[in-house]
Scaffold this active site. Structure first.
Site, PDB file in Angstrom:
ATOM      1  N   GLY A  54       0.821  -1.206   0.000  1.00 22.43           N
ATOM      2  CA  GLY A  54       0.000   0.000   0.000  1.00 22.43           C
ATOM      3  C   GLY A  54       0.857   1.259   0.000  1.00 22.43           C
ATOM      4  O   GLY A  54       1.825   1.345   0.760  1.00 22.43           O
ATOM      5  N   ASN A  77      -1.935  -9.973  11.242  1.00 21.95           N
ATOM      6  CA  ASN A  77      -0.932  -8.915  11.112  1.00 21.95           C
ATOM      7  C   ASN A  77      -1.544  -7.571  11.446  1.00 21.95           C
ATOM      8  O   ASN A  77      -2.737  -7.333  11.227  1.00 21.95           O
ATOM      9  CB  ASN A  77      -0.314  -8.929   9.702  1.00 21.95           C
ATOM     10  CG  ASN A  77      -1.053  -8.024   8.736  1.00 21.95           C
ATOM     11  OD1 ASN A  77      -0.829  -6.806   8.703  1.00 21.95           O
ATOM     12  ND2 ASN A  77      -1.972  -8.598   7.972  1.00 21.95           N
ATOM     13  N   CYS A 139      -9.417   1.520   5.027  1.00 22.24           N
ATOM     14  CA  CYS A 139      -8.638   2.408   5.893  1.00 22.24           C
ATOM     15  C   CYS A 139      -9.529   3.317   6.729  1.00 22.24           C
ATOM     16  O   CYS A 139     -10.619   3.665   6.318  1.00 22.24           O
ATOM     17  CB  CYS A 139      -7.765   3.303   5.035  1.00 22.24           C
ATOM     18  SG  CYS A 139      -6.353   2.415   4.545  1.00 22.24           S
ATOM     19  N   ASN A 201     -10.021  -8.323   1.919  1.00 18.55           N
ATOM     20  CA  ASN A 201      -8.926  -7.886   2.764  1.00 18.55           C
ATOM     21  C   ASN A 201      -9.016  -8.732   4.041  1.00 18.55           C
ATOM     22  O   ASN A 201      -9.818  -9.659   4.122  1.00 18.55           O
ATOM     23  CB  ASN A 201      -9.059  -6.380   3.041  1.00 18.55           C
ATOM     24  CG  ASN A 201      -7.697  -5.732   3.237  1.00 18.55           C
ATOM     25  OD1 ASN A 201      -6.831  -6.311   3.909  1.00 18.55           O
ATOM     26  ND2 ASN A 201      -7.498  -4.564   2.669  1.00 18.55           N
ATOM     27  N   THR A 202      -8.229  -8.422   5.041  1.00 19.13           N
ATOM     28  CA  THR A 202      -8.192  -9.283   6.241  1.00 19.13           C
ATOM     29  C   THR A 202      -9.375  -9.016   7.174  1.00 19.13           C
ATOM     30  O   THR A 202      -9.977  -7.942   7.148  1.00 19.13           O
ATOM     31  CB  THR A 202      -6.882  -9.040   7.003  1.00 19.13           C
ATOM     32  OG1 THR A 202      -6.780  -7.642   7.270  1.00 19.13           O
ATOM     33  CG2 THR A 202      -5.684  -9.489   6.199  1.00 19.13           C
ATOM     34  N   GLY A 253      -6.574 -16.882   1.541  1.00 17.81           N
ATOM     35  CA  GLY A 253      -6.190 -18.248   1.887  1.00 17.81           C
ATOM     36  C   GLY A 253      -5.826 -19.148   0.732  1.00 17.81           C
ATOM     37  O   GLY A 253      -5.796 -20.367   0.888  1.00 17.81           O
ATOM     38  N   GLY A 274      -1.650 -14.000  -1.062  1.00 14.13           N
ATOM     39  CA  GLY A 274      -0.945 -13.182  -0.074  1.00 14.13           C
ATOM     40  C   GLY A 274      -0.127 -14.006   0.891  1.00 14.13           C
ATOM     41  O   GLY A 274       1.063 -14.268   0.675  1.00 14.13           O
ATOM     42  N   THR A 275      -0.780 -14.471   1.953  1.00 13.29           N
ATOM     43  CA  THR A 275      -0.094 -15.168   3.054  1.00 13.29           C
ATOM     44  C   THR A 275       0.772 -16.333   2.583  1.00 13.29           C
ATOM     45  O   THR A 275       1.824 -16.593   3.167  1.00 13.29           O
ATOM     46  CB  THR A 275      -1.173 -15.648   4.063  1.00 13.29           C
ATOM     47  OG1 THR A 275      -1.859 -14.487   4.533  1.00 13.29           O
ATOM     48  CG2 THR A 275      -0.566 -16.370   5.244  1.00 13.29           C
TER      49      THR A 275
HETATM   50  C1  LIG Z   1       1.499  -8.867   6.201  1.00 15.25           C
HETATM   51  C2  LIG Z   1       0.350  -8.401   5.369  1.00 15.25           C
HETATM   52  C3  LIG Z   1       0.331  -7.093   4.878  1.00 15.25           C
HETATM   53  C4  LIG Z   1      -0.744  -6.638   4.103  1.00 15.25           C
HETATM   54  N1  LIG Z   1      -0.728  -5.361   3.608  1.00 15.25           N
HETATM   55  C5  LIG Z   1      -1.739  -4.936   2.796  1.00 15.25           C
HETATM   56  C6  LIG Z   1      -1.718  -3.629   2.225  1.00 15.25           C
HETATM   57  O1  LIG Z   1      -0.775  -2.850   2.396  1.00 15.25           O
HETATM   58  N2  LIG Z   1      -2.780  -3.243   1.460  1.00 15.25           N
HETATM   59  C7  LIG Z   1      -3.837  -4.085   1.194  1.00 15.25           C
HETATM   60  O2  LIG Z   1      -4.759  -3.702   0.463  1.00 15.25           O
HETATM   61  N3  LIG Z   1      -3.868  -5.346   1.701  1.00 15.25           N
HETATM   62  C8  LIG Z   1      -2.850  -5.784   2.502  1.00 15.25           C
HETATM   63  N4  LIG Z   1      -2.872  -7.060   3.023  1.00 15.25           N
HETATM   64  C9  LIG Z   1      -4.025  -7.954   2.720  1.00 15.25           C
HETATM   65  C10 LIG Z   1      -3.709  -8.951   1.588  1.00 15.25           C
HETATM   66  O3  LIG Z   1      -3.381  -8.288   0.389  1.00 15.25           O
HETATM   67  C11 LIG Z   1      -4.894  -9.922   1.365  1.00 15.25           C
HETATM   68  O4  LIG Z   1      -6.040  -9.146   1.048  1.00 15.25           O
HETATM   69  C12 LIG Z   1      -5.229 -10.759   2.589  1.00 15.25           C
HETATM   70  O5  LIG Z   1      -4.066 -11.128   3.302  1.00 15.25           O
HETATM   71  C13 LIG Z   1      -6.027 -12.040   2.237  1.00 15.25           C
HETATM   72  O6  LIG Z   1      -5.299 -12.883   1.353  1.00 15.25           O
HETATM   73  P1  LIG Z   1      -4.351 -14.107   1.872  1.00 15.25           P
HETATM   74  O7  LIG Z   1      -5.175 -14.943   2.795  1.00 15.25           O
HETATM   75  O8  LIG Z   1      -3.930 -14.833   0.615  1.00 15.25           O
HETATM   76  O9  LIG Z   1      -3.198 -13.481   2.569  1.00 15.25           O
HETATM   77  C14 LIG Z   1      -1.815  -7.532   3.800  1.00 15.25           C
HETATM   78  C15 LIG Z   1      -1.783  -8.844   4.280  1.00 15.25           C
HETATM   79  C16 LIG Z   1      -0.718  -9.297   5.052  1.00 15.25           C
HETATM   80  C17 LIG Z   1      -0.718 -10.737   5.545  1.00 15.25           C
END
Ligand SMILES: Cc1cc2nc3c(=O)[nH]c(=O)nc-3n(C[C@H](O)[C@H](O)[C@H](O)COP(=O)(O)O)c2cc1C
Length: 312
Positions: A54, A77, A139, A201-202, A253, A274-275
């Site tokens: 970001g 996180n 945000c 997103n998370t 995931g 992502g993760t």
């Molecule tokens: C360490 C970390 C940092 C992240 N930073 C951002 C970010 O800066 N901007 C954003 O839109 N999403 C951010 N995310 C969210 C991921 O892009 C993604 O939407 C989320 O982790 C779900 O996907 P995943 O389960 O494959 O990780 C972040 C996720 C993690 C784990």
């Protein structure tokens, strides 16, 4: 006797918001640095593209440690959106990415006010090599007392409409999953002018150390990601894809090619990973290659035919 032409294998191309990706598998924001850092580990020309960390108007140091912990089938996180700021990204990172051909670079944008977001977009508009923006709508809106843009429909609409008016590239809006009706939020983003939506997103979460009785993350709460959230994310992608006409990019995931297939069957045109990159920095490339093999093994000639193909 002429030999038949060698099959080139499944067609893995997909199009999101008018931008063509050679594979639907994209590295997710915050887990792939600014792309440059992964150059020596991942064949960037094998993946569909990547989303940058970001980017904000000014550099941010993020939250105090501990800010990442492992949980059952996932992680929490609270990095706090640490980043070098949009101007340093353009000056120091972007020039190193100019040699990449065919890998779609998506710049992730956020701000604490709509004005912040507009400034980031305006700075990026003149920078070369970026195909699309992903607007992180999860945000806090500090000018409205800290409410999150992505959970309040009128605020989300205004954020998207103003960013769309400023953006000279397609705008993908990343939705917050911390809402009751994700389909509604997708429609609001589309109505505001989004060219595509991405989710999830998370999920806001909390973990407590029972020995110390203290939160395991210094920020107290953090965002849950990884396989633990996948079934919720797949359900949300399905709901949003039914609610909007624009493309949906799904994530949450994804560890293996089959997970990517599942998201596409639920209605995603492309997926983000992502993760998984934390456990294996080559995960995105492996999933992109695995998806191609999966399609070949299942007689799927075009990966785009998977989109929304689940019988629900
Ligand atoms: C360490 C970390 C940092 C992240 N930073 C951002 C970010 O800066 N901007 C954003 O839109 N999403 C951010 N995310 C969210 C991921 O892009 C993604 O939407 C989320 O982790 C779900 O996907 P995943 O389960 O494959 O990780 C972040 C996720 C993690 C784990």
């Amino acid at each position: 006797m002429t030999t038949p032409p060698r099959s080139k294998g499944p067609d893995t191309r997909v199009t999101v918001a008018g931008v063509e990706f050679r594979s639907p598998v994209i590295a997710a924001s915050g887990t792939f640095g600014y792309g440059v850092e992964f150059e020596d580990v991942v064949s960037l020309d094998r993946i569909g593209g990547f989303v940058t960390k970001g980017l904000s108007r000014e550099p941010m140091v993020g939250n105090p440690a501990p800010r990442i912990i492992e949980t059952a089938a996932g992680m929490i996180n609270a990095i706090g959106l640490q980043n070098m700021g949009v101007r340093a990204f353009i000056a120091e990172k972007l020039p190193k990415l100019q040699g990449l051909t065919g890998t779609v670079i998506i710049a992730n944008v956020f701000g604490f006010t709509i004005g912040d977001c507009l400034e980031v977009i305006q700075a990026l508009n003149d920078a070369p090599g970026i195909a699309m923006y992903e607007l992180n709508a999860s945000c806090p809106n500090t000018s409205h007392g800290g409410m999150v843009f992505g959970t309040d429909p009128p605020q989300l609409w205004e954020l998207v409409a103003r960013c769309k008016a400023a953006a000279r590239r397609p705008l993908m809006v990343k939705l917050s999953p911390n809402v009751t009706d994700i389909g509604l939020m997708g429609r609001v983003a589309e109505d505001g002018g989004a060219d595509a939506v991405s989710l999830v997103n998370t999920f806001v979460s909390l973990a407590i150390d029972v020995e110390t009785r203290r939160p395991r993350i210094a920020n107290i709460t953090g965002g849950l990601s990884g396989p633990a959230i996948k079934p919720i994310a797949v359900r949300m992608v399905h709901e949003v894809s039914k609610a909007v006409k624009i493309s949906v990019v799904g994530m949450g995931g994804i560890l293996r090619a089959e997970d990517a297939v599942e998201f596409m069957m639920a209605g995603a045109t492309a997926v983000q990973v992502g993760t998984a990159s934390y456990a294996d920095p080559r995960a995105v490339e492996n999933i992109a290659n695995g998806l191609k093999r999966w399609c070949a093994a299942h007689d799927v000639a075009a990966v785009s035919s998977l989109i929304g193909s689940a019988m629900l």
